[in-house]
Design an enzyme around this catalytic site. Structure first.
Site, PDB file in Angstrom:
ATOM      1  N   HIS A  17     -12.541   5.878  -2.766  1.00  0.00           N
ATOM      2  CA  HIS A  17     -11.556   4.921  -2.252  1.00  0.00           C
ATOM      3  C   HIS A  17     -11.930   3.488  -2.644  1.00  0.00           C
ATOM      4  CE1 HIS A  17      -7.766   4.783  -0.335  1.00  0.00           C
ATOM      5  NE2 HIS A  17      -8.131   3.873   0.542  1.00  0.00           N
ATOM      6  N   CYS A  56       0.860  -1.179   0.000  1.00  0.00           N
ATOM      7  CA  CYS A  56       0.000   0.000   0.000  1.00  0.00           C
ATOM      8  C   CYS A  56       0.902   1.236   0.000  1.00  0.00           C
ATOM      9  CB  CYS A  56      -0.887  -0.017   1.244  1.00  0.00           C
ATOM     10  SG  CYS A  56      -1.644   1.565   1.615  1.00  0.00           S
ATOM     11  N   CYS A 106      -5.111  -0.365  -6.995  1.00  0.00           N
ATOM     12  CA  CYS A 106      -3.955  -0.750  -6.169  1.00  0.00           C
ATOM     13  C   CYS A 106      -3.915  -2.239  -5.892  1.00  0.00           C
ATOM     14  CB  CYS A 106      -3.925   0.063  -4.877  1.00  0.00           C
ATOM     15  SG  CYS A 106      -5.092  -0.482  -3.606  1.00  0.00           S
ATOM     16  N   CYS A 160      -3.004   7.640  -1.773  1.00  0.00           N
ATOM     17  CA  CYS A 160      -4.333   7.755  -2.399  1.00  0.00           C
ATOM     18  C   CYS A 160      -5.395   8.335  -1.468  1.00  0.00           C
ATOM     19  CB  CYS A 160      -4.819   6.399  -2.873  1.00  0.00           C
ATOM     20  SG  CYS A 160      -3.538   5.255  -3.323  1.00  0.00           S
ATOM     21  N   GLU A 177      -0.011   1.827   9.079  1.00  0.00           N
ATOM     22  CA  GLU A 177      -1.225   2.344   9.705  1.00  0.00           C
ATOM     23  C   GLU A 177      -0.902   2.799  11.122  1.00  0.00           C
ATOM     24  OE1 GLU A 177      -1.833  -0.259   7.461  1.00  0.00           O
ATOM     25  OE2 GLU A 177      -3.129   0.972   6.191  1.00  0.00           O
ATOM     26  N   THR A 207      -3.916   5.037   7.319  1.00  0.00           N
ATOM     27  CA  THR A 207      -2.906   4.668   6.325  1.00  0.00           C
ATOM     28  C   THR A 207      -1.989   5.853   6.023  1.00  0.00           C
ATOM     29  OG1 THR A 207      -4.357   3.032   5.331  1.00  0.00           O
ATOM     30  CG2 THR A 207      -2.640   3.934   3.920  1.00  0.00           C
ATOM     31  N   TYR A 243      -9.413   0.769  -4.984  1.00  0.00           N
ATOM     32  CA  TYR A 243      -9.040  -0.632  -4.762  1.00  0.00           C
ATOM     33  C   TYR A 243      -9.094  -1.456  -6.047  1.00  0.00           C
ATOM     34  CZ  TYR A 243      -8.665  -0.319   0.316  1.00  0.00           C
ATOM     35  OH  TYR A 243      -8.246  -0.028   1.580  1.00  0.00           O
ATOM     36  N   GLU A 257      -6.865  -5.519   4.556  1.00  0.00           N
ATOM     37  CA  GLU A 257      -7.270  -4.204   4.045  1.00  0.00           C
ATOM     38  C   GLU A 257      -8.264  -4.360   2.894  1.00  0.00           C
ATOM     39  OE1 GLU A 257      -4.460  -1.514   2.158  1.00  0.00           O
ATOM     40  OE2 GLU A 257      -5.168   0.033   3.546  1.00  0.00           O
TER      41      GLU A 257
HETATM   42 FE1  SF4 Z   1      -3.254   1.961   0.057  1.00  0.00          FE
HETATM   43 FE2  SF4 Z   1      -4.720   1.090  -1.979  1.00  0.00          FE
HETATM   44 FE3  SF4 Z   1      -5.764   2.801  -0.196  1.00  0.00          FE
HETATM   45 FE4  SF4 Z   1      -3.872   3.566  -1.954  1.00  0.00          FE
HETATM   46  S1  SF4 Z   1      -5.959   2.875  -2.440  1.00  0.00           S
HETATM   47  S2  SF4 Z   1      -3.966   4.069   0.198  1.00  0.00           S
HETATM   48  S3  SF4 Z   1      -2.594   1.756  -2.049  1.00  0.00           S
HETATM   49  S4  SF4 Z   1      -5.086   0.703   0.179  1.00  0.00           S
HETATM   50 FE    FE Z   2      -6.714   1.611   2.149  1.00  0.00          FE
END
Ligand code: SF4
Ligand code: FE
Length: 492
Positions: free
Chosen positions: A293, A100, A300, A104, A258, A191, A297, A456
């Protein structure tokens, strides 16, 4: 100001007075701490790739506020193409870090707060949108990393913020002054919090009139007076503190992060306030941020999935079974699942729309479907990776054993020689490479990186039930009933 290099980013963190606690103690040099540094390297990749001409189109973009070239992680999406590029950028970062990369959450907060503040001002004549634009211009010009802080501790889940026995269970205003507000509370599992220059705080649920003091959103520097972080530990994290364990760590370069972020009477000047009592807009910020968000996902986790699939294929190759039809079929299944997630990320972006404020919002139903699939498919991908890798990924002796000169054999063989003899696989493959891929898979499937890839995937950007509520709201069952009635000839 120009875009920061990766090194400049790392150095910029040293200038902050961020208060970090771990294992019950204050960590002074947290930037070089072996448990924290991989997560900093990971954010640094968002800077490094932006400097690479090969990725310029994906990583950089023209600011809608200033016209300057900025990192896409600080951008307000101006089109559905921007939304799709965001997802592609996240997949790229996942492929390059297998972790991660944290930046983001800020990007998703920027876009949610930008559009919501516009609508609050429209209703109340407040100046939150101007405040936010000034703040974001500063962020873009200085190429900063910002944490989007949403998840409150929540205490008794059956009670609203104003009904909690401890009012700090949700971030709230404890004092209103002519020049600003004083806030208390905390945000859990944040995060990238420690690795961020600033934070944007947002409410975590819809609120009613009684919750006015909890309906608050603002920006504050990470080292603000009264703010501190307690580091969240991860499975196998202390391997990072061992000597000669870089292979055992699995991914020694990168990782996620985190922390519990505490606000203990932090003063927020008026110019950094984006919501202050207009409780009916709390839900809008939550829904928009969560939507972005959940789209994220679909990028990422897909990039990280690419690396898991690659590692499983390597493990098969090293064992000499990559041509076995059962192995090939498992890799096909993993690819199918991973690309399905990518389809969801792209689809909710392609179906995006323009908000009143002018930036683009993803399709909420499809983003929630995206994240709901993310709560399942990475688990199946990991199951198949473990199936292909075999038990060795969790039973192999340590790196120190492989390097040991201690004699154990009748003919003077060392522990190292014995390990290298019995863990050799296919000819031409070193046992060290086998060690590396097994430890890497262990790290991804159930070690420190499993925080980012597995749990996560379940709870990040909202737990599965949160998506099901949104799917129920957006699913238009009434409209679907009408389709059926029309064709079946059912009259009301
Ligand atoms: Fe982390 Fe994915 Fe959230 Fe970006 S979108 S902060 S990589 S979990
Ligand atoms: Fe996240």
């Amino acid at each position: 100001m120009a875009l920061m290099t990766a090194q400049e980013y790392i150095e910029s963190l040293r200038k902050l007075n961020t208060r970090v606690y771990m294992f019950g103690e204050k960590i002074e040099n947290w930037v070089d701490h072996p448990m924290i540094r991989p997560s900093i390297n990971c954010v640094a990749m968002t800077y490094a790739l932006a400097q690479d001409p090969q990725y310029a189109d994906l990583m950089t973009v023209k600011s809608s506020l200033t016209g300057h070239t900025i990192n896409r992680f600080t951008h307000l999406h101006q089109s559905t193409e921007d939304l799709m590029n965001k997802v592609k950028m996240q997949r790229l970062l996942g492929q390059k870090t297998a972790s991660c990369f944290q930046r983001c959450v800020g990007m998703d907060a920027f876009n949610a707060v930008f559009s919501t503040t516009f609508e609050i001002d429209e209703k109340y004549g407040t100046h939150y949108h101007e405040n936010f634009k000034k703040f974001l211009t500063m962020v873009q010009d200085n190429d900063l990393t910002v944490d989007g802080a949403m998840t409150d501790p929540k205490g008794d889940r059956s009670k609203a913020p104003s009904q909690q026995a401890d009012p700090d269970m949700y971030v709230h205003v404890v004092e209103r002054r002519p020049d600003g507000i004083v806030v208390c509370g905390a945000k859990c599992h944040q995060t990238g919090s420690i690795n961020s220059h600033w934070h944007i705080f947002m409410p975590t649920i819809s609120m009613g009139e009684a919750d006015k003091d909890w309906a608050v959103s603002f920006a504050c520097p990470t080292d603000a007076e009264g703010m501190y972080m307690i580091y969240g530990r991860q499975s196998c994290d202390t391997r990072k503190l061992e000597e000669d364990a870089s292979i055992d760590v699995g991914n020694a370069k990168f990782g996620g992060q985190e922390a519990l972020v505490v606000l203990d009477h932090v003063f927020i000047p008026n110019e950094y306030i984006f919501l202050n009592g207009e409780y009916e807009f709390a839900g809008m910020i939550v829904e928009r941020f969560a939507g972005y968000h959940r789209q994220s996902y679909g990028g990422c986790k897909v990039g990280v999935g690419d690396v898991v699939i690659g590692a499983a294929a390597l493990a098969a190759e090293y064992n000499g079974v990559e041509k076995a039809s059962a192995v090939k079929d498992k890799l096909i299944e993993m690819t199918h699942l991973n690309e399905t997630l990518f389809c969801c990320g792209i689809a909710c972006s392609a179906q995006g729309f323009k908000t009143k404020a002018g930036n683009y919002q993803i399709d909420l139903l499809l983003a929630n479907v995206c994240k709901q699939n993310v709560t399942r498919f990475p688990y199946e991908i990991v199951r198949l990776a473990e199936d292909i890798a075999g038990g060795l990924m969790v039973t192999m002796p340590s790196q120190k054993d492989f390097n040991s000169d201690t004699v154990v054999g009748r003919n003077g063989e060392t522990i190292g020689q014995i390990c290298n003899k019995f863990f050799a696989a296919r000819e031409g493959v070193s046992t060290e490479d086998r060690q590396r891929v097994m430890r890497f898979l262990e790290n991804m499937c159930l070690g420190a990186a499993a925080v980012g890839y597995r749990t996560e995937s379940m709870h990040g950007a909202g737990s599965p039930q949160a998506q099901r509520i949104m799917i129920a709201r957006q699913g238009n069952i009434q409209g679907k009933k009408q389709f059926a009635k029309d064709i079946a000839g059912i009259k009301d």
